[in-house]
Design a protein around this motif. Structure first.
Motif, short mmCIF file in Angstrom:
data_model
loop_
_atom_site.label_atom_id
_atom_site.label_comp_id
_atom_site.label_asym_id
_atom_site.label_seq_id
_atom_site.Cartn_x
_atom_site.Cartn_y
_atom_site.Cartn_z
N LYS A 131 26.70 7.23 -24.71
CA LYS A 131 24.92 7.31 -24.95
C LYS A 131 23.99 7.86 -23.66
O LYS A 131 24.36 7.44 -22.93
N TYR A 263 14.68 -4.65 -18.46
CA TYR A 263 15.92 -3.90 -18.48
C TYR A 263 17.28 -4.39 -19.42
O TYR A 263 17.54 -3.57 -19.77
N THR A 264 17.46 -5.99 -19.48
CA THR A 264 18.31 -6.94 -20.27
C THR A 264 18.28 -6.72 -21.67
O THR A 264 19.00 -5.91 -22.43
N ALA A 267 19.52 -2.95 -22.38
CA ALA A 267 21.09 -2.63 -22.27
C ALA A 267 21.59 -3.35 -23.45
O ALA A 267 22.87 -3.24 -24.38
N ASN A 268 21.14 -4.29 -24.01
CA ASN A 268 21.62 -5.33 -25.41
C ASN A 268 21.80 -4.13 -25.72
O ASN A 268 22.21 -4.28 -27.14
N GLU A 271 24.22 -0.87 -24.88
CA GLU A 271 25.47 -1.32 -24.51
C GLU A 271 26.64 -1.07 -25.79
O GLU A 271 27.61 -1.28 -26.27
N ASP A 302 13.10 4.83 -17.26
CA ASP A 302 13.77 4.13 -15.32
C ASP A 302 14.73 3.21 -16.12
O ASP A 302 15.33 3.54 -15.67
N GLY A 305 16.86 4.98 -18.07
CA GLY A 305 18.04 5.81 -17.32
C GLY A 305 19.16 5.39 -15.98
O GLY A 305 20.37 5.70 -16.01
N TYR A 306 18.69 3.91 -16.18
CA TYR A 306 19.75 3.72 -15.33
C TYR A 306 21.22 2.19 -15.94
O TYR A 306 22.03 1.84 -15.77
N ILE A 307 20.69 2.41 -16.90
CA ILE A 307 21.80 2.37 -18.33
C ILE A 307 22.75 2.94 -19.24
O ILE A 307 23.44 2.51 -19.23
N THR A 308 22.09 4.50 -19.62
CA THR A 308 22.61 5.26 -19.88
C THR A 308 23.80 5.62 -19.30
O THR A 308 23.55 5.93 -18.07
N GLU A 309 24.53 6.43 -20.42
CA GLU A 309 25.36 7.44 -19.50
C GLU A 309 24.91 8.37 -19.28
O GLU A 309 25.93 10.31 -19.86
N PHE B 237 18.20 5.93 -10.51
CA PHE B 237 19.61 6.24 -11.62
C PHE B 237 19.76 7.77 -11.83
O PHE B 237 19.73 8.48 -10.76
N GLU B 264 25.56 -3.45 -15.12
CA GLU B 264 25.91 -2.81 -15.56
C GLU B 264 26.55 -2.19 -15.83
O GLU B 264 26.96 -2.80 -17.01
N ARG B 265 27.61 -1.20 -16.42
CA ARG B 265 27.46 -0.48 -17.65
C ARG B 265 29.13 -1.08 -17.61
O ARG B 265 29.86 -0.89 -16.98
N SER B 299 25.31 -5.62 -17.98
CA SER B 299 24.59 -5.39 -18.43
C SER B 299 23.79 -6.67 -19.62
O SER B 299 23.29 -6.99 -19.54
N ASN B 300 24.83 -6.58 -20.73
CA ASN B 300 24.76 -7.10 -22.03
C ASN B 300 25.40 -8.34 -21.87
O ASN B 300 25.27 -8.84 -23.28
N ARG B 306 25.95 -13.00 -14.22
CA ARG B 306 25.11 -12.16 -13.57
C ARG B 306 24.76 -12.42 -12.27
O ARG B 306 25.46 -12.59 -11.06
N ARG B 336 20.10 -5.83 -10.20
CA ARG B 336 20.52 -6.19 -11.58
C ARG B 336 20.36 -8.08 -10.90
O ARG B 336 20.33 -8.59 -11.51
N GLU B 339 17.31 -9.26 -10.40
CA GLU B 339 16.42 -9.64 -11.86
C GLU B 339 16.80 -10.69 -12.29
O GLU B 339 15.95 -11.34 -13.07
N GLY B 397 12.09 3.18 -10.43
CA GLY B 397 11.26 4.18 -9.96
C GLY B 397 11.61 4.76 -9.10
O GLY B 397 11.41 5.34 -8.72
#
Ligand SMILES: Nc1ncnc2c1ncn2[C@@H]1O[C@H](COP(=O)(O)OP(=O)(O)OP(=O)(O)O)[C@@H](O)[C@H]1O
Ligand SMILES: Nc1ncnc2c1ncn2[C@@H]1O[C@H](COP(=O)(O)OP(=O)(O)O)[C@@H](O)[C@H]1O
Ligand SMILES: [Mg+2]
Ligand SMILES: [Mg+2]
Lengths: 443, 594
Positions: A131, A263-264, A267-268, A271, A302, A305-309, B237, B264-265, B299-300, B306, B336, B339, B397
């Motif tokens: 991704k 974020y979640t 990510a859903n 992912e 932001d 970027g924390y989720i994607t590769e 990130f 995370e991933r 994350s999903n 979590r 996370r 969060e 950020g």
């Protein structure tokens, strides 16, 4: 929208709303309890009256009918045909929310995708099942780049073509048309499925658009064994729709008014890419988003970027200089590059060349900044070489035309052309054997 | 009495049920017809607030909620190592077997195979006295790890009346009997359960004085962490949190590694699963998976699990600590987890503190890091073990003033600050050497002096001093250009560049550079410092800086990190000799042209 007197509804259930004049809309249950249901209406609540509106709980969550017949078709943002042809015959119905892939069942992505774009293949390699988003800004050519990738992407040594699932999320008509035409001209439309939610379509519908698109992508990949490239544009519009709902529900906001669960939620969606053990297909995701005010620290880029590769970041400066693709390589990254390149996959010098190019270009930019203050006279001989290398990086390597398809050997040989202008002692990221093989030969 | 109530409200992972007056705080409950697993996180009268560890899609008011009488616990016994669990210790491979490649709901599985036979070797005999935490015997859990069978920590003083002979037993077999002082007969098994939110007790706490050797130069040499210590690694990130944690999990000289992937991933967990069975531990020559446990809640996956994953992981870590092992726990990413706390807190409509986080965020973070430490374990025989905790922090950020980062900094002793600008220029690991610090430096320097070399501390200080001087000088360069500096200072800039490339930068994906032994670290630093001193001397003797810069030895020094393997470490002594020779006589003679 809040509904009273509810006795049997369940969380996440699909709701059909019928207005006074017979118009039907869809929604889903966000919160349920004490005889009340909070319902999110996808087509928006404008025109809904307190009296006379009837509500039916459908007893199921939102599902998308899928089959091979979806290929070549165009749907609206909720997954209903809008190309004038009849509903495709469904092979099955799939919950649009999907289910999380079990990390145990994933196949780690390692096959190199040649996009024919030097900066991507050489320094930001894309692999099947990755991704990798494009972070752009208003007016920049992210669509041209994404369309070029969709046209040119191949896995070298195979003849499997990519199927394209394209989701337009709150974009302008002309942008959606551009993609459609581009797929048409390259003959890829037969292998594509399009979902279109335009800027003037209801914002709430956007919550569903990427979900139906990814549901179809997963079906094509893991049921039909196809390699799918899913392009989602523009995720900023998606996040804004989410904020709208959150604000309407008076939830405690996180940063900049976006909900704490952004974020979640992102990510859903993100992912839903990857490969699975024992399955042939793959979902490669390329979300596109515009950074508000070109600010990469804004919550949407932001959190993405924390989720994607990784991320491909387009830069305003390069764009103004007239360089296409205006990829700011310093800020860009492909986290899976290391797994897709090298001996037996691409070329044994690939990773080192990429690293050294980064190093050289980053030095070049430091020298550029310095030269502006102290002038060229204040620079050392090596500094001057970097200054030139930086320029030729932009003109000889980065810059190419939107219809130019370069193979990997050409990309790497252009890279060595640039590295060859630097003293050997500067190539600290390259092993001696590759210096012998490529640097010396280039001299 | 089993609590039984009815759902009255559902919103995402948060559920409210009434009729729950006999349920306890933190009790686990089964929610709804599909028996989703949940945990009571607030009680008001007979209304329980429940966080549900699975997707609540389709759940409706009126469905039943049944208490289990138990707090959220993990099962501790042989068979944990090498597995991958979700946040509440369900094995992901069992889940895959039951629901396919996508994770379904309401799945119950056992954390370890209760039917599997392990060869138990008793170390106690009849009439021995045992206490909570005592070792009853051993099991070869993996070729890399001997599992010590422990008496549960909370246990009366008792006398062994019966213990089985060496042989194959499964986890439900009774392997012994004990009589407590007040005459209770207690059966002993190879496992016990422990509630995850409660730290496991120990006899005494020690100061951490031994470094955790990670094979990462900037960590071991400049900002070390001690066994039993705490470390935090915040960064935007792509700055290298995950890669650094992977490196620690791979190469740290601990006996057990607990890797928590928290929000995370998915592919990063898969990467560990694919890679670790093939990576060979440099000390034992065995696959690293034989000492690793993974806890994965990506994350999903459901957000409440979590929150639990952190506790599940740290409880497993403490259990192996109690056997007398050094355990490393890495958590990616604690943000996370924070969060997840925030999301639940929001759904419960609690008063938020900064940025919507609950006011108890700081105390939860403190409690977590407090579970690290080097300790003397309960029971007999006498043994010490440690849990080292390293947490990644993902500041929104990349702003280190946000709540999770600022609170974390209060509770950790080693701070590795990742720098987005260094990452952009591909200086990896992008740990900023001016912002980072280690509170263990003095405590562990004795170990280095005794085990590696007496001049370690001085070499570290001298080389670090060069980096500090460069940091000030670069401001002048920025304003006036490099030519404005006198030669002596230009030399500082040059050697700092060499330190950055040759020592601080370390490529995790290079076969050789990925791990650097303490001896190699020391020798590389010594070479750089020697180069600096020799060059200073040469300058004083009237040699020109240009000649020094042109010395071919520089490239050799910069590439030694990946051209010289640990096995051929004596090559570094040869380079040392070449270095001396380079400065002998007339420099110009050895000059090469470019
Ligand atoms: N200790 C250091 N920390 C961070 N970057 C460093 C350091 N030393 C050298 N650099 C390099 O120098 C470059 C600029 O240094 P630095 O980040 O300190 O600039 P700055 O003072 O923050 O600049 P500005 O004032 O424009 O923000 C970085 O991109 C990095 O490559
Ligand atoms: N020590 C290192 N050596 C080589 N590459 C690195 C190193 N650390 C980070 N990287 C690069 O940076 C990328 C992002 O690192 P990662 O740990 O995933 O970042 P984060 O977890 O902070 O988002 C990696 O995919 C890799 O390309
Ligand atoms: Mg990471
Ligand atoms: Mg600054």
């Amino acid at each position: 929208m809040i509904i009273d007197g509810v006795t049997t509804a369940s969380f996440d259930e699909l709701v059909e709303i019928e207005t006074d004049d017979g118009e039907r809309r869809l929604g889903k249950v966000l919160e349920i309890g004490n005889g009340k249901a909070v319902v999110q209406v996808f087509e928006g609540t404008t025109g809904l009256a307190i009296t006379g509106t009837r509500v039916k709980f459908l007893g199921k969550t939102m599902a998308m009918p899928v089959s091979q017949e979806l290929l070549g078709r165009v749907f609206d943002g909720l997954g209903r045909p809008n190309d004038g042809f009849p509903d495709p015959v469904a092979d099955k119905f799939l919950d649009v929310n999907g289910e999380p892939m079990n990390p145990q069942s994933r196949e780690y992505p390692t096959s190199f995708i040649q996009t024919g774009v030097s900066v991507i293949d050489g320094m930001l390699t894309l692999v099947r099942g990755q991704k990798l988003p494009i972070f752009s800004g208003s007016g920049m050519p992210h669509n041209i780049l994404a369309a070029q990738i969709a046209r040119q992407a191949t896995v070298v040594g195979t003849n499997e073509d990519f199927a394209v699932v394209f989701a337009a999320i709150g974009v302008q008509y002309s942008e959606a048309q551009y993609f459609k035409r581009s797929l048409e001209e390259s003959g890829a439309l037969r292998r594509s499925v399009l979902f279109v939610n335009l800027a003037d379509d209801p914002a709430i519908e956007r919550i569903i658009t990427p979900r139906v698109a990814l549901t179809v992508a997963e079906y094509l990949a893991f049921d039909l064994g196809m390699h799918v490239l899913a392009i989602l544009t523009d995720m900023t519009n998606y996040a804004e729709a989410l904020r709208e709902i959150s604000a309407a529900r008076e939830e405690v906001p996180g940063r900049k008014g976006y909900p704490g669960y952004l974020y979640t939620d992102l990510a859903n969606n993100y992912e839903r890419a990857g490969r699975l053990k024992g399955k042939n297909g793959s979902v490669t995701q390329m979300p596109i988003l515009s950074m508000p005010a070109d600010d990469i620290t804004h919550p949407i880029p932001d959190l993405t970027g924390y989720i994607t590769e990784g991320q491909i970041v387009l830069g305003r400066d390069l764009f103004r200089k007239g360089i296409y693709p205006p990829v700011n390589v310093m800020m860009s990254l492909s986290r899976l590059m290391k797994d897709g390149v090298g001996e037996g996959k691409t070329r044994s010098d690939h990773m080192e060349v990429g690293n050294q190019l980064y190093d050289a270009y980053s030095r070049a930019q430091e020298v550029r900044a310095l030269a502006e203050i102290v002038g060229k006279a204040g620079l050392t001989g090596v500094d001057l070489k970097y200054l030139d290398a930086g320029d030729s990086f932009e003109t000889h390597f980065l810059k190419q035309s939107p219809d130019e398809n370069r193979n990997l050997d050409e990309t790497l040989s252009r890279a060595w052309d640039i590295l060859a202008t630097l003293p050997e002692g500067e190539l600290t990221k390259i092993k001696d054997k590759h210096i012998q093989q490529y640097y010396k030969a280039n001299k | 009495m089993v609590a039984k109530g009815k759902i009255v409200w559902v919103s995402g992972p948060a559920v409210r049920a009434d009729g729950m007056s006999s349920v306890k705080m933190y009790e686990t409950v089964e929610v709804g017809e599909s028996k989703l697993i949940g945990e009571v996180i607030r009680l008001t009268g007979d209304v329980a607030f429940i966080q549900v560890y699975e997707s609540t899609s389709g759940l409706k008011p009126g469905e039943e909620v049944v208490g289990t009488g138990q707090p959220l616990s993990v099962l501790l016994g042989p068979g944990i190592i090498g597995r991958i669990y979700d946040g509440i210790q369900r094995p992901l491979d069992d889940i895959a077997e039951k629901s396919g490649a996508f994770i379904g709901r309401g799945i119950t599985t056992s954390p370890v195979d209760m039917k599997k036979k392990f060869k138990f070797n008793p170390t106690v005999k009849k009439d021995d006295t045992i206490f909570g935490g005592s070792i009853l015997g051993t099991v070869e859990e993996t070729p890399l790890l001997t599992h010590k069978i422990l008496v549960p920590p909370i246990f009366p003083e008792a006398t062994i009346t019966e213990i089985v002979k060496e042989g194959d037993y499964d986890l439900e077999d009774v392997i012994g009997q004990a009589n407590s002082k007040n005459g209770d007969k207690i059966g002993l098994k190879m496992y016990h359960k422990w509630p995850v939110r409660k730290p496991r007790p120990y006899a005494e706490r020690y100061d951490p004085t031994v470094p955790l050797v990670t094979g990462q130069r900037i960590i071991d040499t400049y900002f070390p962490i001690a066994k039993g210590g705490t470390g935090g690694i915040p960064g935007g990130f792509g700055t290298g949190k995950t890669v650094t944690l992977h490196q620690i999990a791979k190469w740290a000289d601990s006996q057990v590694v607990v890797y928590i992937g928290c929000g995370e991933r998915g592919n990063e967990m898969t990467e560990v699963l694919v890679e670790f069975p093939h990576l060979i531990d440099p000390r034992s020559q065995r696959p690293l998976m034989e000492r690793t446990v993974l806890v994965a809640n990506t994350s999903n996956m459901p957000v409440a699990a979590r929150e639990a994953s952190i506790y599940t992981g740290v409880t497993i870590a403490e259990y192996y600590r109690d056997m007398g092992y050094d355990v490393v726990l890495v958590a990616d990413s604690t943000s996370r987890w924070a969060e997840a706390l925030r999301e639940m807190s929001g759904r419960l409509e609690e008063m938020p503190a900064e940025e919507g986080y609950p006011s108890y965020l700081a105390s939860r973070l403190a409690e977590f890091y407090e579970r690290a430490g080097r300790i003397r374990a309960l029971g007999s025989p006498d043994r010490s073990g440690s849990v080292t905790i390293v947490g990644a922090v993902s500041p929104s950020g990349a702003d280190f003033t946000e709540p999770v980062t600022t609170h974390t900094i209060r509770f950790i002793k080693t701070f590795w600050a990742l720098d987005t600008r260094l990452a952009y220029s591909r200086h990896y690991p992008s740990i900023n050497w001016m912002q980072s610090y280690s509170g263990y430096l003095e405590d562990i320097s004795k170990w280095w002096k005794e085990n590696v070399s007496p001049d370690w501390y001085d070499l570290r200080a001298e080389s670090y001093h060069i980096l500090q001087r460069e940091d000030t000088l670069k401001e002048i360069v920025r304003l006036l250009g490099p030519e404005a500096l006198p030669d002596e200072e230009k030399l500082v800039m040059e050697v700092a560049r060499m330190l950055k490339i040759g020592i601080l930068q370390q490529n995790s994906f290079d076969k050789v550079d990925t791990y650097c032994s303490p001896v190699k670290q020391l020798k590389l630093v010594r070479l750089m410092v020697k180069f600096y001193k020799e060059s200073q001397k040469a300058l004083k003797e009237g040699k020109s800086l240009a000649d020094i810069r042109a010395l071919p030895i520089i490239t050799t020094l910069l590439k030694a990190k990946f051209e010289v393997t640990d096995e051929q470490i004596s090559k570094l002594d040869e380079i040392d000799k070449q270095l001396s020779d380079s400065f002998k006589g007339d420099i110009e003679e050895v000059k090469v042209s470019v």
